[in-house]
Scaffold this motif. Sequence first.
Motif, PDB file in Angstrom:
ATOM      1  N   ALA A  95       1.189  -1.167   0.107  1.00 40.10           N
ATOM      2  CA  ALA A  95       0.286  -0.016  -0.383  1.00 40.10           C
ATOM      3  C   ALA A  95       1.037   0.909  -0.123  1.00 40.10           C
ATOM      4  O   ALA A  95       2.167   1.661   0.633  1.00 40.10           O
ATOM      5  CB  ALA A  95      -1.170  -0.277   0.987  1.00 40.10           C
ATOM      6  N   SER A  96       0.563   2.071  -0.943  1.00 32.96           N
ATOM      7  CA  SER A  96       1.438   3.095  -0.826  1.00 32.96           C
ATOM      8  C   SER A  96       1.052   4.349  -1.758  1.00 32.96           C
ATOM      9  O   SER A  96      -0.046   4.253  -2.505  1.00 32.96           O
ATOM     10  CB  SER A  96       2.662   2.874  -1.952  1.00 32.96           C
ATOM     11  OG  SER A  96       3.524   3.777  -1.489  1.00 32.96           O
ATOM     12  N   HIS A  97       1.368   5.514  -1.060  1.00 33.54           N
ATOM     13  CA  HIS A  97       0.839   7.097  -1.836  1.00 33.54           C
ATOM     14  C   HIS A  97       1.472   7.291  -2.855  1.00 33.54           C
ATOM     15  O   HIS A  97       1.123   8.577  -3.691  1.00 33.54           O
ATOM     16  CB  HIS A  97       0.602   7.932  -1.056  1.00 33.54           C
ATOM     17  CG  HIS A  97      -0.784   7.271  -0.581  1.00 33.54           C
ATOM     18  ND1 HIS A  97      -0.900   6.378   0.349  1.00 33.54           N
ATOM     19  CD2 HIS A  97      -2.205   7.622  -0.459  1.00 33.54           C
ATOM     20  CE1 HIS A  97      -1.881   6.884   1.222  1.00 33.54           C
ATOM     21  NE2 HIS A  97      -3.022   7.492   0.551  1.00 33.54           N
ATOM     22  N   LEU A  98       3.260   6.916  -3.031  1.00 28.40           N
ATOM     23  CA  LEU A  98       4.530   7.312  -3.817  1.00 28.40           C
ATOM     24  C   LEU A  98       4.154   6.486  -4.910  1.00 28.40           C
ATOM     25  O   LEU A  98       4.614   5.235  -4.889  1.00 28.40           O
ATOM     26  CB  LEU A  98       5.482   6.702  -3.368  1.00 28.40           C
ATOM     27  CG  LEU A  98       5.803   7.378  -1.776  1.00 28.40           C
ATOM     28  CD1 LEU A  98       6.682   7.330  -1.199  1.00 28.40           C
ATOM     29  CD2 LEU A  98       5.561   9.099  -1.987  1.00 28.40           C
ATOM     30  N   LEU A  99       3.469   6.858  -6.245  1.00 28.87           N
ATOM     31  CA  LEU A  99       3.472   6.645  -7.311  1.00 28.87           C
ATOM     32  C   LEU A  99       4.402   5.791  -8.004  1.00 28.87           C
ATOM     33  O   LEU A  99       4.113   4.676  -8.748  1.00 28.87           O
ATOM     34  CB  LEU A  99       2.443   7.111  -8.246  1.00 28.87           C
ATOM     35  CG  LEU A  99       1.169   7.744  -7.803  1.00 28.87           C
ATOM     36  CD1 LEU A  99      -0.085   8.940  -9.264  1.00 28.87           C
ATOM     37  CD2 LEU A  99      -0.054   6.672  -7.467  1.00 28.87           C
ATOM     38  N   GLY A 100       5.630   6.849  -7.985  1.00 26.94           N
ATOM     39  CA  GLY A 100       7.414   5.608  -7.936  1.00 26.94           C
ATOM     40  C   GLY A 100       7.364   4.650  -7.867  1.00 26.94           C
ATOM     41  O   GLY A 100       8.293   3.608  -8.826  1.00 26.94           O
ATOM     42  N   ASP A 101       6.873   4.844  -6.403  1.00 24.72           N
ATOM     43  CA  ASP A 101       7.335   2.919  -5.248  1.00 24.72           C
ATOM     44  C   ASP A 101       6.181   2.137  -6.607  1.00 24.72           C
ATOM     45  O   ASP A 101       7.031   0.823  -6.587  1.00 24.72           O
ATOM     46  CB  ASP A 101       6.675   3.491  -4.359  1.00 24.72           C
ATOM     47  CG  ASP A 101       8.023   4.377  -3.588  1.00 24.72           C
ATOM     48  OD1 ASP A 101       8.708   5.124  -4.152  1.00 24.72           O
ATOM     49  OD2 ASP A 101       7.913   3.902  -1.912  1.00 24.72           O
ATOM     50  N   VAL A 102       4.780   2.339  -6.644  1.00 22.84           N
ATOM     51  CA  VAL A 102       4.254   1.386  -6.982  1.00 22.84           C
ATOM     52  C   VAL A 102       4.697   1.262  -8.648  1.00 22.84           C
ATOM     53  O   VAL A 102       4.662  -0.490  -8.768  1.00 22.84           O
ATOM     54  CB  VAL A 102       2.965   1.974  -7.126  1.00 22.84           C
ATOM     55  CG1 VAL A 102       1.670   0.984  -7.738  1.00 22.84           C
ATOM     56  CG2 VAL A 102       2.262   2.298  -5.918  1.00 22.84           C
ATOM     57  N   GLU A 103       5.152   1.937  -9.558  1.00 13.30           N
ATOM     58  CA  GLU A 103       5.208   1.581 -11.152  1.00 13.30           C
ATOM     59  C   GLU A 103       6.543   0.806 -10.766  1.00 13.30           C
ATOM     60  O   GLU A 103       7.101   0.199 -11.356  1.00 13.30           O
ATOM     61  CB  GLU A 103       5.334   2.671 -11.661  1.00 13.30           C
ATOM     62  CG  GLU A 103       4.513   3.806 -11.631  1.00 13.30           C
ATOM     63  CD  GLU A 103       4.935   4.452 -13.170  1.00 13.30           C
ATOM     64  OE1 GLU A 103       4.672   4.754 -14.233  1.00 13.30           O
ATOM     65  OE2 GLU A 103       5.474   5.669 -12.533  1.00 13.30           O
ATOM     66  N   ARG A 104       7.635   0.748  -9.241  1.00 11.15           N
ATOM     67  CA  ARG A 104       8.805   0.350  -9.766  1.00 11.15           C
ATOM     68  C   ARG A 104       8.535  -0.919  -8.949  1.00 11.15           C
ATOM     69  O   ARG A 104       9.469  -2.089  -9.652  1.00 11.15           O
ATOM     70  CB  ARG A 104       9.518   1.306  -8.361  1.00 11.15           C
ATOM     71  CG  ARG A 104      10.906   0.094  -7.957  1.00 11.15           C
ATOM     72  CD  ARG A 104      11.501   0.917  -9.054  1.00 11.15           C
ATOM     73  NE  ARG A 104      13.275   0.065  -8.645  1.00 11.15           N
ATOM     74  CZ  ARG A 104      13.997  -0.152  -7.518  1.00 11.15           C
ATOM     75  NH1 ARG A 104      13.952   0.876  -6.480  1.00 11.15           N
ATOM     76  NH2 ARG A 104      15.064  -1.138  -7.465  1.00 11.15           N
ATOM     77  N   VAL A 105       7.541  -1.537  -8.496  1.00 10.48           N
ATOM     78  CA  VAL A 105       8.046  -3.026  -7.857  1.00 10.48           C
ATOM     79  C   VAL A 105       6.476  -3.448  -8.545  1.00 10.48           C
ATOM     80  O   VAL A 105       6.361  -4.693  -8.216  1.00 10.48           O
ATOM     81  CB  VAL A 105       7.874  -2.939  -6.568  1.00 10.48           C
ATOM     82  CG1 VAL A 105       9.210  -2.261  -5.958  1.00 10.48           C
ATOM     83  CG2 VAL A 105       6.374  -2.338  -5.783  1.00 10.48           C
ATOM     84  N   ALA A 106       5.474  -3.140  -8.966  1.00  7.69           N
ATOM     85  CA  ALA A 106       4.176  -3.807  -8.881  1.00  7.69           C
ATOM     86  C   ALA A 106       3.646  -4.110 -10.161  1.00  7.69           C
ATOM     87  O   ALA A 106       4.285  -4.184 -11.313  1.00  7.69           O
ATOM     88  CB  ALA A 106       2.624  -2.701  -8.711  1.00  7.69           C
TER      89      ALA A 106
END
Length: 227
Positions: A111-122
């Motif tokens: 769960a994250s509000h940081l979209l860069g993190d989401v794009e990196r790992v999801a």
Amino acid sequence: MPEYDALIEDASAYEQVAFWGELSGLAPEAARDRAHEVLYFVGLDEARYRPVSGYSTGMRQRVKLAQALVHSPELIFLDEPTNGLDPDGRRRMLDLVLRVHAELGTGVILASHLLGDVERVADQLVILDQGQIKAAGSMAGLRKALARRVELRFLDPLDAAQEAALADLGIVLEARNGLYDLELREADSAGIFRWAESKGTTLIQVTPRHDRLDEVLIRALHPQTGA
């Protein structure tokens, strides 16, 4: 792995991870052995006997990740795992998240509000708004389903009236050398060809443009705006 920690300040990472292993059902000796393994995995093997009161934010986050992994779960939940980290700390944590799945075979829900993190790992994405699922699917699939930005090429140059009528389709972001970059009101490629036919022009190419994740998110949350 919760967003905020509740670590015991005067206890070492090793003591806390081993204790968490026992709470998760491991025998004391197995919990101690496993604590060594997961602390090595998260990069805290050399600091594992130090009290966590002297740990940086990134190190504390890795202690929490080790606690989540100590009992070898099939699935872990990570709530804002990069919260409070500097860019290098974020990179290290996200690398660990990728390794958790690749090397340990553990599923990860992040769960994250940081979209860069989401794009990196999801590879799969669920967009929630006030507890309601607004969109779900693969990253590529959601981008395609919610795609609105396209580049259009026509057989012949558009006249002034035809160019003005492009507003029927959406917002013209850029026009150059006979190419038109549009933000469509609706994700409907067939509708573009119907529009061209109705305006007496021939559309020869429609090229989807890569949408940023923030654009996908906005469209999922506010489909009525066309933004």
